[in-house]
Design an enzyme around this catalytic site. Sequence first.
Site, short mmCIF file in Angstrom:
data_model
loop_
_atom_site.label_atom_id
_atom_site.label_comp_id
_atom_site.label_asym_id
_atom_site.label_seq_id
_atom_site.Cartn_x
_atom_site.Cartn_y
_atom_site.Cartn_z
N SER A 88 -25.87 -4.00 -12.12
CA SER A 88 -26.06 -4.76 -10.88
C SER A 88 -24.91 -4.52 -9.91
CB SER A 88 -26.27 -6.25 -11.13
OG SER A 88 -26.83 -6.82 -9.95
N HIS A 122 -14.70 -10.02 -1.23
CA HIS A 122 -14.45 -10.21 0.19
C HIS A 122 -13.09 -10.92 0.27
CE1 HIS A 122 -18.68 -9.29 0.92
NE2 HIS A 122 -18.94 -10.10 -0.09
N CYS A 129 -26.96 -7.56 -15.42
CA CYS A 129 -28.18 -7.69 -16.22
C CYS A 129 -27.93 -7.00 -17.56
CB CYS A 129 -29.36 -7.03 -15.51
SG CYS A 129 -29.69 -7.71 -13.90
#
Length: 149
Positions: free
Chosen positions: A63, A68, A83
């Site tokens: 995934s 940020h 996953c």
Amino acid sequence: MKVIGKHLTVDMYGCSFEVLDDLEFVKNAMITAVKEANMTLLDFSSYKFEPQGLTALALLAESHISIHTYPELGYAAVDVFTCGDHSRPDKAVAVLKSFLKPEKTKTTNIKRGDFGAEKDMKPKVSVSIAPLRRVRNTGAKVLNFLRAK
């Protein structure tokens, strides 16, 4: 539906301005986290903002991991979604914490794809009777007041 993946969101507070504004440092931290957590890196993308801050994304076979940064606030928003059963998102978060060295963190663990029992999927309606009772009592007081005149 069974759990499809594990999604950890981590708010990291009190990180160093220099660390959060150094793209190469953050990239190295993320690549190390990917390796240590038994994940497969497909691609890495990033953007350095001016005058400060950055966004970095590690696209994984499992995934993604994203960061940020807000150096002026000493804050980093980290997202680790995986996953499958062989990757360890908790290990990736631990590695990122060791690199970014936050003073404080808040972690949210989300099980993606898990709806629980069928009854959990139905909307829950909560009704408070107290406000209705107050309206009724006020109405009765007004009527009593008017009758007294």
